[in-house]
Every structure is written in structure tokens, then in C-alpha cells.
Design a protein around this motif. Sequence first.
Motif, PDB file in Angstrom:
ATOM      1  N   SER A  39       0.724  -1.086   0.074  1.00 30.22           N
ATOM      2  CA  SER A  39       0.101  -0.049  -0.008  1.00 30.22           C
ATOM      3  C   SER A  39       0.921   1.051   0.137  1.00 30.22           C
ATOM      4  O   SER A  39       0.897   1.675   0.954  1.00 30.22           O
ATOM      5  CB  SER A  39      -0.961  -0.049   1.182  1.00 30.22           C
ATOM      6  N   PRO A  40       1.405   1.475  -1.190  1.00 30.63           N
ATOM      7  CA  PRO A  40       2.265   2.955  -1.223  1.00 30.63           C
ATOM      8  C   PRO A  40       1.549   3.886  -0.874  1.00 30.63           C
ATOM      9  O   PRO A  40       0.662   4.286  -1.316  1.00 30.63           O
ATOM     10  CB  PRO A  40       2.830   2.766  -2.674  1.00 30.63           C
ATOM     11  N   GLY A  41       2.121   4.772   0.127  1.00 30.12           N
ATOM     12  CA  GLY A  41       1.674   5.984   0.443  1.00 30.12           C
ATOM     13  C   GLY A  41       2.234   7.318  -0.216  1.00 30.12           C
ATOM     14  O   GLY A  41       3.127   7.042  -1.448  1.00 30.12           O
ATOM     15  N   LEU A  42       1.775   8.393  -0.098  1.00 27.28           N
ATOM     16  CA  LEU A  42       2.245   9.591  -0.753  1.00 27.28           C
ATOM     17  C   LEU A  42       3.881   9.711  -0.751  1.00 27.28           C
ATOM     18  O   LEU A  42       4.432   9.625   0.516  1.00 27.28           O
ATOM     19  CB  LEU A  42       1.563  10.645  -0.340  1.00 27.28           C
ATOM     20  N   ALA A  43       4.444  10.140  -1.700  1.00 25.16           N
ATOM     21  CA  ALA A  43       5.982  10.315  -1.329  1.00 25.16           C
ATOM     22  C   ALA A  43       6.058  11.756  -0.830  1.00 25.16           C
ATOM     23  O   ALA A  43       5.050  12.704  -1.122  1.00 25.16           O
ATOM     24  CB  ALA A  43       6.705  10.025  -2.594  1.00 25.16           C
ATOM     25  N   PRO A  44       7.014  12.106  -0.078  1.00 22.55           N
ATOM     26  CA  PRO A  44       7.067  13.538   0.490  1.00 22.55           C
ATOM     27  C   PRO A  44       7.009  14.435  -0.664  1.00 22.55           C
ATOM     28  O   PRO A  44       7.889  14.467  -1.797  1.00 22.55           O
ATOM     29  CB  PRO A  44       8.616  13.301   1.142  1.00 22.55           C
ATOM     30  N   LEU A  63       9.061   3.957   6.226  1.00 22.81           N
ATOM     31  CA  LEU A  63       8.310   4.894   7.435  1.00 22.81           C
ATOM     32  C   LEU A  63       7.638   5.768   6.692  1.00 22.81           C
ATOM     33  O   LEU A  63       6.427   6.269   7.045  1.00 22.81           O
ATOM     34  CB  LEU A  63       9.325   5.460   8.272  1.00 22.81           C
ATOM     35  N   LEU A  64       8.196   6.810   5.990  1.00 27.84           N
ATOM     36  CA  LEU A  64       7.663   7.952   5.228  1.00 27.84           C
ATOM     37  C   LEU A  64       6.367   7.408   4.236  1.00 27.84           C
ATOM     38  O   LEU A  64       5.327   8.203   4.263  1.00 27.84           O
ATOM     39  CB  LEU A  64       8.429   8.863   4.568  1.00 27.84           C
ATOM     40  N   GLN A  90      -3.530  14.632  -0.770  1.00 30.23           N
ATOM     41  CA  GLN A  90      -2.492  14.719  -1.924  1.00 30.23           C
ATOM     42  C   GLN A  90      -0.918  15.201  -1.441  1.00 30.23           C
ATOM     43  O   GLN A  90      -0.497  15.047  -2.727  1.00 30.23           O
ATOM     44  CB  GLN A  90      -3.134  16.088  -2.767  1.00 30.23           C
ATOM     45  N   ARG A  91      -0.617  15.542  -0.731  1.00 31.72           N
ATOM     46  CA  ARG A  91       0.655  16.126  -0.596  1.00 31.72           C
ATOM     47  C   ARG A  91       1.286  15.689   1.035  1.00 31.72           C
ATOM     48  O   ARG A  91       0.257  15.869   2.046  1.00 31.72           O
ATOM     49  CB  ARG A  91       0.961  17.654  -0.544  1.00 31.72           C
ATOM     50  N   LEU A  92       2.477  15.366   1.055  1.00 35.13           N
ATOM     51  CA  LEU A  92       2.940  14.949   2.455  1.00 35.13           C
ATOM     52  C   LEU A  92       4.048  15.828   2.784  1.00 35.13           C
ATOM     53  O   LEU A  92       5.167  15.853   1.862  1.00 35.13           O
ATOM     54  CB  LEU A  92       3.443  13.470   2.496  1.00 35.13           C
ATOM     55  N   VAL A  93       4.083  16.427   3.712  1.00 37.32           N
ATOM     56  CA  VAL A  93       5.364  17.562   4.274  1.00 37.32           C
ATOM     57  C   VAL A  93       5.715  16.997   5.473  1.00 37.32           C
ATOM     58  O   VAL A  93       5.121  16.849   6.456  1.00 37.32           O
ATOM     59  CB  VAL A  93       4.623  18.996   4.257  1.00 37.32           C
ATOM     60  N   ILE A  94       7.180  16.833   5.575  1.00 39.95           N
ATOM     61  CA  ILE A  94       7.995  16.529   6.787  1.00 39.95           C
ATOM     62  C   ILE A  94       8.546  17.422   7.188  1.00 39.95           C
ATOM     63  O   ILE A  94       9.586  18.158   6.694  1.00 39.95           O
ATOM     64  CB  ILE A  94       8.895  14.942   6.298  1.00 39.95           C
ATOM     65  N   LYS A  95       8.640  17.933   8.437  1.00 38.39           N
ATOM     66  CA  LYS A  95       9.489  18.738   9.167  1.00 38.39           C
ATOM     67  C   LYS A  95      10.405  17.940  10.132  1.00 38.39           C
ATOM     68  O   LYS A  95       9.895  17.114  11.063  1.00 38.39           O
ATOM     69  CB  LYS A  95       8.805  19.938   9.988  1.00 38.39           C
ATOM     70  N   LEU A  96      11.770  18.179   9.626  1.00 36.63           N
ATOM     71  CA  LEU A  96      12.543  17.409  10.551  1.00 36.63           C
ATOM     72  C   LEU A  96      13.049  18.114  12.009  1.00 36.63           C
ATOM     73  O   LEU A  96      12.840  19.238  12.160  1.00 36.63           O
ATOM     74  CB  LEU A  96      13.791  17.069   9.850  1.00 36.63           C
ATOM     75  N   ASP A  97      13.740  17.462  12.755  1.00 35.81           N
ATOM     76  CA  ASP A  97      14.298  17.774  13.870  1.00 35.81           C
ATOM     77  C   ASP A  97      15.701  18.890  13.279  1.00 35.81           C
ATOM     78  O   ASP A  97      16.251  18.630  12.168  1.00 35.81           O
ATOM     79  CB  ASP A  97      14.853  17.057  14.871  1.00 35.81           C
ATOM     80  N   ALA A  98      16.002  19.891  14.232  1.00 37.55           N
ATOM     81  CA  ALA A  98      16.956  20.818  13.633  1.00 37.55           C
ATOM     82  C   ALA A  98      18.448  20.058  13.452  1.00 37.55           C
ATOM     83  O   ALA A  98      18.937  20.501  12.599  1.00 37.55           O
ATOM     84  CB  ALA A  98      17.223  21.672  14.955  1.00 37.55           C
ATOM     85  N   TRP A  99      18.525  19.402  14.274  1.00 36.81           N
ATOM     86  CA  TRP A  99      19.929  18.456  14.079  1.00 36.81           C
ATOM     87  C   TRP A  99      20.002  17.358  13.060  1.00 36.81           C
ATOM     88  O   TRP A  99      21.074  16.976  12.607  1.00 36.81           O
ATOM     89  CB  TRP A  99      20.225  17.694  15.506  1.00 36.81           C
TER      90      TRP A  99
END
Length: 314
Positions: free
Chosen positions: A70-75, A129-130, A142-151
Motif C-alpha cells: 500500500s504505497p503512501g504519498l511520497a514526500p 516509514l514515510l 494529496q501532499r505529504l510535508v515532513i518537518k525534521l528535527d533541527a539536528w
Amino acid sequence: MARLSFDGWLPIRVWPVAGQWQVDWCWFADTPLHQPFFREAVEDALRLPFNQAFRRQTPLAALSDWQAQSPGLAPSAFILHASRCGSTLISQMLARLDDHIVVSEPPPLDALLRSDLPAGERRAAICGLLSAYGQRRRGIEQRLVIKLDAWSIGEWPLLQACFPDTPWLFLYRDPVEIAVSHLRRPGMHMVPGMLGDCVLEDGLPFVGREDFIARRLGRLLEAGVVHCRDSAGALVNYSELPDAMAGRLARFFKLTAEQRQQVWLAAAQHAKQPAQAFVADGEAKRREASPLLRARLQACACAPYAALEKMRGV
């Protein structure tokens, strides 16, 4: 391959057990991730009676198996940042859009990025995971946005290798304002010994909190300079917000005219505490900075900040 079903489930933790990595899942059903941070969404979900009665744990390979079935949205975009510089504001503005999935600083991604897994296994797990986060749990996403940790700027080459076509941006701010924020209430990467090995470590002794924070902030900004220069990250200064979300960032995130109006509703709220109104505090932070802090920042962080500003074109 036996048919798996993780509909409505999201990974909330990955960790090694006797050398074998495991995934802890939590049932979210179709509830959107609207909290400022992923960990807060997890805390809310774990209060549900279902999740108190039932838990699901799998081997790490289940992430790739679920992606294959079940492929999800790519980032569609990654948000990287120097901390305390508006990344949560942007993610909260985007989280108002029904067709956006916004995942803000998920601990499982940080764990995989900084793990000692073999390269191929680590990349497969990150992609799986994503993909799990990108599942269309409501059917309209329709869209996947990932906010990462600062480091996580230190692991950017690995993440970019997994998603070479995904655009990304790097947010930063006057180092004095960032440093004062961490002196008031330090993030985990600004507390000695709390985070563990990452790009911010320099292995040298430090004298006082001002010295520690200034050096770490300098290394974080330096990493931003290197990776933005080498892989074309979009640069955004905190001073541009929130107006940039109606201009060049709206174009970056490919927002429609209607979506630009929707995201603007979040601009007046405190990003980390949405029930409170936003109050600008940059001037107060600059007044609060001690001569010692300013001296350490001048030695460690001002040069990479100036380099970022030059790259941004100001």
C-alpha cells in the motif's frame, strides 16, 4: 507475502531489541495530524481506550512490506531548520489544509536517520516509514510535508538520497534570537549529553551555557550553508514570515489562491501553543542577550549566518 493491514495505524517508535529493530504502531483511524508536533498527536492518540487496550509491534521489515502492498504519498517537501525560527509556524499553517499530511519532527525518523543500521536497510526503513505516514487515511490527501528535527541537517545527504526529487527548505534566524530562546528554555540538542551523537558534536570542552549553545548553533548553521550550497535548498529567514507564505513559499509549496487564504488563518496564533495569540519577541530577545553571549556568537555563529544571508541574496 501474507496480506498485511495497517489501515489507520501509524509508526510511533522504532528501536533495537537485542540487535533487532522493532516498530511500535498506534491506531489513529482517520484523525489528521493537526498538533504542532508529532509526539503530541501520539500522546492524544494513546489516550484512546482502543490504544490503551491494544498495541501493535512488528519487526522493522514490516515498514517495507506495508509500502510494497500500500504505497503512501511520497514526500512533497522537507522542512529543515535551525530551531526556534518559524518552522512550526509553517507546518501549522500547512496543517490547516485538508489535502495535506504534515508530520512534524517524528521521533521514528530521527531514530532511523541516526541509527547504525546497514546503509541499504536504513534507506529501505526510512522510505517505508514515510510511506506509512503518507497513507491516505481520509482518502483526500494529496501532499505529504515532513518537518525534521533541527539536528537532522546533519543527515540530510542520506534523506536526499532516499528522495532525490523532493524540494526542501532551510529556515534560520538571527543567532542572538535563537540563542536567547534556548537560554530561556533549551531544546534537547542544547543540553549537554541529552541528544547523543549528531552533527552538532565537536568533541571539545565548553565553558558555560553561552559557549555550548553558541558553538552548537554555529555548527548547525554551518551545516545549513554546506547543504544548501551543495543541494539547492531554499533559504528562508524568520524575518520573512509569515508574509512569505503568501508569496514565494506559497509557490514553493504549490498552494492555490484558496489555500493561501486558508493557511493565513494560522498566522495570528502562537505556533507551538495554538490557543494563544502570537506576539513578536525578536527585539526583547536581542535586548536580553548578554555581552558574553554576543561575544561567543560572534566567534561561532555570525559568519555562517552571514553566509546564509548572502546565499539568500540580501
